[in-house]
Design a protein around this motif. Structure first.
Motif, PDB file in Angstrom:
ATOM      1  N   VAL A 151    -166.328 -39.089 -28.607  1.00 22.63           N
ATOM      2  CA  VAL A 151    -165.527 -40.023 -29.382  1.00 22.63           C
ATOM      3  C   VAL A 151    -165.868 -41.408 -28.854  1.00 22.63           C
ATOM      4  N   ALA A 152    -166.454 -42.244 -29.700  1.00 23.88           N
ATOM      5  CA  ALA A 152    -166.938 -43.541 -29.223  1.00 23.88           C
ATOM      6  C   ALA A 152    -165.790 -44.413 -28.746  1.00 23.88           C
ATOM      7  N   GLY A 153    -166.027 -45.180 -27.705  1.00 28.27           N
ATOM      8  CA  GLY A 153    -165.000 -46.081 -27.188  1.00 28.27           C
ATOM      9  C   GLY A 153    -164.125 -45.444 -26.128  1.00 28.27           C
ATOM     10  N   GLY A 154    -164.341 -44.159 -25.852  1.00 28.03           N
ATOM     11  CA  GLY A 154    -163.582 -43.503 -24.794  1.00 28.03           C
ATOM     12  C   GLY A 154    -162.187 -43.074 -25.180  1.00 28.03           C
ATOM     13  N   LEU A 155    -161.880 -43.070 -26.471  1.00 27.94           N
ATOM     14  CA  LEU A 155    -160.566 -42.600 -26.909  1.00 27.94           C
ATOM     15  C   LEU A 155    -160.485 -41.086 -26.783  1.00 27.94           C
ATOM     16  N   LYS A 156    -159.249 -40.592 -26.674  1.00 27.05           N
ATOM     17  CA  LYS A 156    -159.047 -39.143 -26.710  1.00 27.05           C
ATOM     18  C   LYS A 156    -158.335 -38.815 -28.010  1.00 27.05           C
ATOM     19  N   LEU A 157    -158.955 -38.018 -28.854  1.00 29.43           N
ATOM     20  CA  LEU A 157    -158.365 -37.699 -30.151  1.00 29.43           C
ATOM     21  C   LEU A 157    -157.928 -36.244 -30.201  1.00 29.43           C
ATOM     22  N   THR A 158    -156.733 -36.024 -30.728  1.00 31.93           N
ATOM     23  CA  THR A 158    -156.221 -34.656 -30.811  1.00 31.93           C
ATOM     24  C   THR A 158    -155.811 -34.304 -32.232  1.00 31.93           C
ATOM     25  N   GLU A 159    -155.869 -35.258 -33.129  1.00 31.56           N
ATOM     26  CA  GLU A 159    -155.351 -35.015 -34.463  1.00 31.56           C
ATOM     27  C   GLU A 159    -156.280 -34.123 -35.281  1.00 31.56           C
ATOM     28  N   PRO A 160    -155.755 -33.073 -35.960  1.00 35.74           N
ATOM     29  CA  PRO A 160    -156.630 -32.194 -36.735  1.00 35.74           C
ATOM     30  C   PRO A 160    -157.298 -32.892 -37.925  1.00 35.74           C
ATOM     31  N   ALA A 161    -156.757 -34.020 -38.361  1.00 36.89           N
ATOM     32  CA  ALA A 161    -157.334 -34.724 -39.514  1.00 36.89           C
ATOM     33  C   ALA A 161    -158.756 -35.206 -39.282  1.00 36.89           C
ATOM     34  N   ILE A 162    -159.227 -35.148 -38.052  1.00 40.07           N
ATOM     35  CA  ILE A 162    -160.597 -35.610 -37.791  1.00 40.07           C
ATOM     36  C   ILE A 162    -161.602 -34.457 -37.833  1.00 40.07           C
ATOM     37  N   ASP A 163    -161.100 -33.216 -38.055  1.00 39.75           N
ATOM     38  CA  ASP A 163    -161.978 -32.036 -38.072  1.00 39.75           C
ATOM     39  C   ASP A 163    -163.181 -32.209 -38.987  1.00 39.75           C
ATOM     40  N   LEU A 164    -162.912 -32.659 -40.207  1.00 46.66           N
ATOM     41  CA  LEU A 164    -163.991 -32.752 -41.195  1.00 46.66           C
ATOM     42  C   LEU A 164    -165.080 -33.715 -40.711  1.00 46.66           C
ATOM     43  N   GLY A 165    -164.644 -34.808 -40.092  1.00 48.35           N
ATOM     44  CA  GLY A 165    -165.607 -35.769 -39.554  1.00 48.35           C
ATOM     45  C   GLY A 165    -166.424 -35.164 -38.425  1.00 48.35           C
TER      46      GLY A 165
END
Ligand code: TYD
Ligand code: MG
Length: 422
Positions: free
Chosen positions: A324-338
């Motif tokens: 994940v660019a920028g060092g963020l931590k993402l947990t949301e399922p809405a990013i699955d498709l991406g």
């Protein structure tokens, strides 16, 4: 197991006479005063707090040492004083000269900013009674000691007793108290976690020490929504607000290489565009690596499995890296498709269309599921000038003049739209 010592009981239980006793009231008979808020002067922080600071509340700001807690609160102090407030900054970690030097570096200092270098709770209470400030900052709770306890500063008992005492001070004097708490590396013992239930709001400071952006996140708020984030950048002159985090996190993106996808994640109420990067390289080793940064590794394995089974795109004998660019931590399922799109693009070594954003959760059958607040997400997508958004089939209809919304029901369909699959 943590040993806890009981405070020394000086008096027995005080016998209350009838007139002193608190009485239950009917809710309907209470007169309502609207909650008035004081603006801290730092818009990102006010937003995170739900529209400003509620007078008389106790706020806890947690984070790892060196992340910028003292810096942020000193900036807040400067602003509060400039707006006519009276502030007492208690430092148990730095000398008064150090605080002054830093405050000067962060902005002009005013006479109504008082500093007290003390660790004894009684000294703090006496100082509050003497100068009667409207705001009190305690830096940090782990340095305070209450004389009623004999345990060491920073122990669970001390940290709790001192917070309880500060809470009483806040409620009795309509004093707003900011408490800084260090999150210790090894377990959260005696850290902010042990205090969360006592305070009105809990904010955590997050960020990669190597990168200079910082995120303040609300995990508890009695006066507003939680999970809101504020984004800051650490600079020479302290923390600077990042008003448009999407632009910030997308800066430096190269859209002409394979494996780069743009997703929309919702942090609190704020949609944010973030780049997902994937890399797939052939490996001579029998057991290929799967590495994820800022994303759950098991979820990566699952999405790779779905991609293989439902879209016949095979990771095979390749090392796969996801970032994940920028060092963020993402947990949301809405990013699955991406993530799926980034992986497919990396495996096929075909760049994705540069002007397209992907939104959607992916199920085990390869179906693209709808997500919350699609409209708010699409608004942010349009604002950043993207031309096309791939969304789940059952999304609310959205017509934006210069944004084409393409609904898909499976990942196969999505990958065709994106030109990764025939
Ligand atoms: P600090 O607020 O002291 O951290 P904490 O109170 O959470 O322990 O911030 C520490 C770091 O911030 C320190 O490594 C230096 C950096 N910093 C800047 O880059 N610019 C500044 O203007 C200030 C005050 C600090
Ligand atoms: Mg500090």
């Amino acid at each position: 197991m943590v040993e806890e010592q009981l405070p020394i009981q000086e008096k027995g239980r005080r016998a209350k006479n009838e007139s002193m006793r608190v009485k239950p009231q009917r809710l309907t008979e209470l007169s309502l005063k609207p909650v008035s808020r004081v603006l801290s002067g730092i818009a990102e922080l006010d937003r995170v707090l739900g529209g400003g600071i509620v007078p008389g509340s106790l706020l806890l700001l947690g984070g790892e040492p060196g992340i910028g807690k003292s810096t942020l609160l000193l900036q807040v102090c400067n602003r509060l004083v400039q707006n006519g407030g009276k502030v007492l900054y208690v430092s148990g970690e730095e000398s008064a000269e150090q605080v002054r030097l830093r405050a000067e570096r962060l902005g002009s200092i005013m006479p109504d900013l008082f500093v007290l270098c003390a660790v004894d709770l009684d000294d703090i209470i006496a100082a509050v009674e003497e100068i009667k400030p409207e705001f009190l900052v305690v830096d940090s709770i782990q340095t305070l000691v209450s004389s009623t306890l004999s345990s060491a500063p920073g122990s669970v008992a001390q940290v709790r007793e001192c917070t309880a005492e500060l809470l009483r001070l806040a409620k009795n004097n309509r004093l707003t108290v900011f408490v800084i708490g260090h999150v210790t590396k090894f377990g959260a013992i005696a850290g902010p976690k042990t205090l969360e239930h006592m305070v009105d709001a809990v904010l955590y400071f997050e960020g990669e020490p190597s990168l200079n952006y910082r995120i303040v996140r609300t995990v508890k708020n009695r006066y507003g929504p939680t999970n809101e984030i504020g984004v800051f950048e650490m600079s020479e002159a302290g923390l600077i607000e990042v008003a448009n985090p999407s632009e910030f996190f997308l800066s430096g993106r190269r859209s002409d290489v394979s494996g780069s996808a743009v997703v929309v994640t919702l942090e609190g109420s704020r949609p944010m565009l973030v780049e997902i990067q994937a890399l797939a390289t052939p490996t001579p080793f029998p057991l290929p690596q799967r590495v994820a940064t800022g994303f759950d590794l098991r979820r990566l394995a699952l999405l790779l499995g779905i991609l293989e089974r439902r879209a016949s795109i095979n990771g095979g004998r390749r090392d796969i890296f996801l970032n994940v660019a920028g060092g963020l931590k993402l947990t949301e399922p809405a990013i699955d498709l991406g993530v799926i799109a980034a992986l497919a693009s990396a495996i096929r070594n075909t760049p994705l269309p540069a002007d397209t954003v992907m939104i959607g959760e992916v199920g085990l059958a390869g179906e693209v599921r709808s997500v919350t607040r699609t409209e708010a997400r699409l608004k942010e997508v349009a604002r950043l000038g993207f031309k096309r958004a791939v969304v789940p089939l059952r999304s609310p209809k959205m017509n934006k003049s210069n944004l084409r919304v393409v609904p898909v029901d499976t990942i196969g369909g999505a990958l065709k739209v994106l030109g990764v699959k025939k």
